[in-house]
Design a protein around this motif. Structure first.
Motif, mmCIF file in Angstrom:
data_model
loop_
_atom_site.group_PDB
_atom_site.id
_atom_site.type_symbol
_atom_site.label_atom_id
_atom_site.label_comp_id
_atom_site.label_asym_id
_atom_site.label_seq_id
_atom_site.Cartn_x
_atom_site.Cartn_y
_atom_site.Cartn_z
ATOM 1 N N PRO A 76 46.863 74.585 -52.691
ATOM 2 C CA PRO A 76 46.634 75.375 -53.916
ATOM 3 C C PRO A 76 45.520 74.815 -54.796
ATOM 4 C CG PRO A 76 48.974 74.915 -53.632
ATOM 5 C CD PRO A 76 48.235 74.135 -52.595
ATOM 6 N N ARG A 91 51.624 79.436 -57.266
ATOM 7 C CA ARG A 91 51.694 78.426 -56.196
ATOM 8 C C ARG A 91 51.274 77.058 -56.708
ATOM 9 N NH1 ARG A 91 49.006 82.284 -53.342
ATOM 10 N NH2 ARG A 91 47.136 81.017 -53.129
ATOM 11 N N LEU A 92 50.240 77.037 -57.558
ATOM 12 C CA LEU A 92 49.750 75.759 -58.066
ATOM 13 C C LEU A 92 50.791 75.077 -58.949
ATOM 14 C CD1 LEU A 92 47.022 74.016 -58.168
ATOM 15 C CD2 LEU A 92 47.084 74.725 -60.542
ATOM 16 N N LEU A 96 48.033 82.592 -57.121
ATOM 17 C CA LEU A 96 47.522 81.236 -56.982
ATOM 18 C C LEU A 96 48.089 80.322 -58.064
ATOM 19 C CD1 LEU A 96 45.688 79.033 -55.872
ATOM 20 C CD2 LEU A 96 43.827 80.014 -57.239
ATOM 21 N N GLU A 105 42.203 76.016 -53.352
ATOM 22 C CA GLU A 105 42.032 77.439 -53.661
ATOM 23 C C GLU A 105 41.618 77.616 -55.118
ATOM 24 O OE1 GLU A 105 44.975 80.399 -52.226
ATOM 25 O OE2 GLU A 105 45.945 78.629 -51.362
#
Length: 152
Positions: free
Chosen positions: A86, A46-47, A43, A89
């Motif tokens: 992202p 991706r962020l 995560l 999430e």
């Protein structure tokens, strides 16, 4: 005397079962920690990648001449669209120590997008410096959450 062997067998079974359950519980906890850490690493990657990709697209857009204001706005919003998933999430998985700087960073990314929509050259501006500073704060918070030192 006939109960003593039965009692000893029963006691041994209880001890063996308890030991097996304890070992299994510890294994499950360890696997959960490993899975949670891996999920966070994915995560966090991706962020950080989404705004970097957006920034690259915005730089290309800034160098593209001859666009109408409407077209520039549409392309800038499209470039930023990859940042939404992202971020949502992150709001579910990350601790507050990561979430707060990430949301602040997201606000800086939106500010750059909005300046570009207005037609402002963002290179070398205070807003760009803030964006870079907040990106570093997010990376530092993420590394701390994952238990990684700065030298690693």
């Amino acid at each position: 005397m006939t109960w003593l062997p039965l009692f000893a067998t029963l006691l041994g079974a209880v001890i063996a079962l308890s030991s097996a359950l304890l070992v299994e519980r510890r294994r499950e906890c360890r696997e959960d920690r490993i899975d949670r850490r891996k999920s966070k690493q994915d995560l966090y990657a991706r962020l950080l990648a989404a705004p970097a990709h957006t920034r690259a697209q915005l730089r290309i857009l800034a160098d593209t001449s001859g666009l109408s204001d409407e077209e520039r706005g549409k392309r800038a919003r499209t470039a930023y669209a990859g940042c939404y998933a992202p971020r949502y999430e992150l709001e579910v998985l990350a601790p507050q120590s990561v979430l707060t700087p990430a949301l602040d960073f997201d606000q800086r990314a939106k500010a750059l997008r909005d300046l570009l929509i207005e037609g402002t050259n963002v290179q070398g501006t205070v807003r760009m410096r803030e964006y870079i500073d907040y990106a570093e704060r997010v990376r530092t918070a993420m590394r701390a959450d994952l238990g990684m030192s700065e030298s690693t």
